[in-house]
Enzyme design. Structure first.
Site, short mmCIF file in Angstrom:
data_model
loop_
_atom_site.label_atom_id
_atom_site.label_comp_id
_atom_site.label_asym_id
_atom_site.label_seq_id
_atom_site.Cartn_x
_atom_site.Cartn_y
_atom_site.Cartn_z
N ARG A 182 2.43 6.80 -9.88
CA ARG A 182 2.46 7.98 -9.00
C ARG A 182 3.51 7.86 -7.90
O ARG A 182 3.94 8.84 -7.35
CB ARG A 182 1.09 8.24 -8.39
CG ARG A 182 0.68 7.26 -7.32
CD ARG A 182 -0.55 7.74 -6.60
NE ARG A 182 -1.73 7.65 -7.42
CZ ARG A 182 -2.94 7.32 -6.93
NH1 ARG A 182 -3.10 7.11 -5.65
NH2 ARG A 182 -3.98 7.22 -7.72
N HIS B 105 3.83 -1.42 -5.05
CA HIS B 105 2.67 -1.32 -5.94
C HIS B 105 3.06 -0.48 -7.15
O HIS B 105 3.31 0.71 -7.01
CB HIS B 105 1.51 -0.67 -5.16
CG HIS B 105 0.22 -0.64 -5.91
ND1 HIS B 105 -0.96 -0.26 -5.32
CD2 HIS B 105 -0.11 -0.95 -7.19
CE1 HIS B 105 -1.95 -0.31 -6.21
NE2 HIS B 105 -1.45 -0.73 -7.35
N ASN C 74 5.47 -2.53 2.67
CA ASN C 74 5.17 -1.80 1.44
C ASN C 74 5.92 -0.46 1.46
O ASN C 74 5.68 0.38 2.34
CB ASN C 74 3.65 -1.59 1.36
CG ASN C 74 3.24 -0.91 0.08
OD1 ASN C 74 3.86 0.06 -0.30
ND2 ASN C 74 2.21 -1.41 -0.56
N ARG D 140 1.70 1.26 -9.81
CA ARG D 140 0.38 1.73 -10.27
C ARG D 140 0.45 2.12 -11.74
O ARG D 140 1.50 2.49 -12.26
CB ARG D 140 -0.07 2.94 -9.44
CG ARG D 140 -0.37 2.60 -8.00
CD ARG D 140 -1.02 3.79 -7.30
NE ARG D 140 -2.39 3.96 -7.72
CZ ARG D 140 -3.46 3.58 -7.02
NH1 ARG D 140 -3.32 3.04 -5.83
NH2 ARG D 140 -4.67 3.76 -7.49
N GLU E 24 -5.22 -12.21 -0.35
CA GLU E 24 -4.89 -11.23 0.70
C GLU E 24 -6.21 -10.57 1.10
O GLU E 24 -6.88 -9.95 0.26
CB GLU E 24 -3.88 -10.20 0.19
CG GLU E 24 -3.54 -9.19 1.29
CD GLU E 24 -2.30 -8.36 0.98
OE1 GLU E 24 -1.34 -8.90 0.38
OE2 GLU E 24 -2.30 -7.17 1.34
N THR F 66 -5.84 1.82 -2.40
CA THR F 66 -6.70 0.74 -2.90
C THR F 66 -7.94 0.64 -2.01
O THR F 66 -7.86 0.19 -0.87
CB THR F 66 -5.92 -0.60 -2.89
OG1 THR F 66 -4.62 -0.34 -3.41
CG2 THR F 66 -6.60 -1.62 -3.75
N HIS G 232 -3.83 -3.79 4.81
CA HIS G 232 -4.42 -2.46 4.59
C HIS G 232 -4.85 -1.83 5.91
O HIS G 232 -5.67 -2.38 6.64
CB HIS G 232 -5.63 -2.48 3.62
CG HIS G 232 -5.71 -1.18 2.86
ND1 HIS G 232 -6.24 -0.04 3.39
CD2 HIS G 232 -5.28 -0.84 1.62
CE1 HIS G 232 -6.13 0.94 2.50
NE2 HIS G 232 -5.55 0.48 1.42
N GLY G 233 -4.22 -0.71 6.19
CA GLY G 233 -4.60 0.07 7.38
C GLY G 233 -4.13 -0.53 8.69
O GLY G 233 -4.59 -0.10 9.76
N GLU H 135 2.52 -5.58 -6.25
CA GLU H 135 1.08 -5.32 -6.33
C GLU H 135 0.80 -4.62 -7.65
O GLU H 135 1.50 -3.67 -8.01
CB GLU H 135 0.63 -4.41 -5.20
CG GLU H 135 0.76 -5.03 -3.84
CD GLU H 135 0.42 -4.05 -2.73
OE1 GLU H 135 0.44 -4.46 -1.57
OE2 GLU H 135 0.14 -2.87 -3.03
N ASP I 9 6.01 1.89 -0.93
CA ASP I 9 5.52 2.87 -1.91
C ASP I 9 5.73 4.32 -1.46
O ASP I 9 6.06 5.19 -2.27
CB ASP I 9 4.02 2.70 -2.15
CG ASP I 9 3.67 1.38 -2.80
OD1 ASP I 9 4.59 0.66 -3.23
OD2 ASP I 9 2.47 1.06 -2.85
N HIS I 10 5.49 4.56 -0.17
CA HIS I 10 5.48 5.97 0.25
C HIS I 10 6.87 6.57 0.44
O HIS I 10 7.01 7.78 0.56
CB HIS I 10 4.58 6.14 1.47
CG HIS I 10 3.16 5.85 1.09
ND1 HIS I 10 2.56 6.47 0.02
CD2 HIS I 10 2.26 4.96 1.56
CE1 HIS I 10 1.33 5.99 -0.14
NE2 HIS I 10 1.13 5.07 0.79
N1 PXP Z 1 -1.93 -4.79 0.67
C1 PXP Z 1 -2.39 -4.30 -0.52
C2 PXP Z 1 -2.84 -5.25 -1.56
C3 PXP Z 1 -2.40 -2.90 -0.76
O1 PXP Z 1 -2.87 -2.43 -1.93
C4 PXP Z 1 -1.90 -2.04 0.24
C5 PXP Z 1 -1.87 -0.56 0.00
O2 PXP Z 1 -1.08 -0.28 -1.11
C6 PXP Z 1 -1.42 -2.61 1.43
C7 PXP Z 1 -1.47 -3.99 1.62
C8 PXP Z 1 -0.85 -1.79 2.52
O3 PXP Z 1 -1.82 -0.93 3.05
P1 PXP Z 1 -1.35 0.19 4.05
O4 PXP Z 1 -0.47 1.12 3.29
O5 PXP Z 1 -2.64 0.82 4.49
O6 PXP Z 1 -0.62 -0.47 5.18
#
Ligand code: PXP
Length: 235
Positions: free
Chosen positions: A51, A45, A9, A47, A153, A103, A188-189, A72, A11-12
């Protein structure tokens, strides 16, 4: 065991870019770098408040990569229209709250079947692989299968936060995906340290990881970070 795919991902990268309002660092450059390092796909993602990732980022990445793009998004009419235009390989439907930093929980598929079923159907008809981001809860898994989603997921956030019993919940949910005929992803995480018990679940086919990898890349670079995560995920 079947190999495990890594979706990164990015996004950041866009979060950092947007902090200065210019075009550096470029999410497309990051996408190409993580794929060169062995990632299996790119996750972004889009959004509702844009953002981090913007429409133009999705367009640029989709046009430049041959690897799967996983978009996403919230199940809104606007985002569905955009997904049908961009035609990513996959769409992962997520709940979205404007004020949240990330999320926070899974999608309430069981409570929103009537609203989600047509969205799943429209995306599937366009040839997009649809995934639902849900908590590891049997009722959510059953509802996901009932409305025709091919993939779920599992939200690993509560496990990553160290809540007691969450690893067992994830294991049970992963097993249930096999019974229900759902493809199982997780995310996630996740980090180098907490991913191994999830990697060990034979039903899990894909991990989507963002925040930790992008943060770690500050210290060791994207290439080394992705290679190390792929090594952690080797079965
Ligand atoms: N999967 C989904 C559906 C998410 O929304 C996110 C966070 O945007 C992630 C995975 C990745 O999570 P993390 O950034 O905590 O690794």
């Amino acid at each position: 065991m079947i190999p495990l795919r890594l979706g990164v991902n990015i996004d950041h990268i866009a979060t950092v870019r947007n902090a200065r309002g210019g075009d550096h660092p470029d999410p497309l450059r990051a996408a190409l770098a993580v794929l060169a390092a062995g990632a299996d796909g790119i996750t972004m993602h889009l959004r509702e408040d844009r953002r981090h990732i913007r429409d133009a980022d999705v367009f640029a990445v989709k046009a430049a990569i041959a690897a799967p793009l996983n978009l996403e998004m919230a199940a809104t009419a606007e985002l569905v229209r955009i997904a049908l235009e961009f035609r990513p390989h996959a769409c992962c439907l997520v709940p979205e709250k404007r004020t949240e930093v990330t999320t926070e929980g899974g999608l309430d598929v069981a409570g929103q079947r009537a609203a989600l079923a047509p969205v799943v159907a429209a995306l599937r008809e366009a040839g997009i692989r649809v995934s639902l981001f849900i908590d590891p809860d049997p009722a959510q898994l059953e509802a996901s299968a009932a409305i025709g989603a091919p993939v779920v997921e599992l939200h690993t956030g509560a496990y990553a936060n160290g809540l007691p019993g969450e690893l067992d919940r994830l294991r049970a949910a992963a097993r249930l995906t096999a019974t229900l005929g759902l493809e199982c992803h997780a995310g996630h995480g996740l980090t180098f340290d907490n991913a191994p018990p999830v990697v060990a679940m034979p039903e899990v086919r894909e991990l989507n990881i963002g925040h930790f990898l992008i943060g770690e890349a500050i210290f060791t670079g994207l290439d080394a970070t992705i290679r190390r995560m792929k090594a952690v995920m080797a079965r």
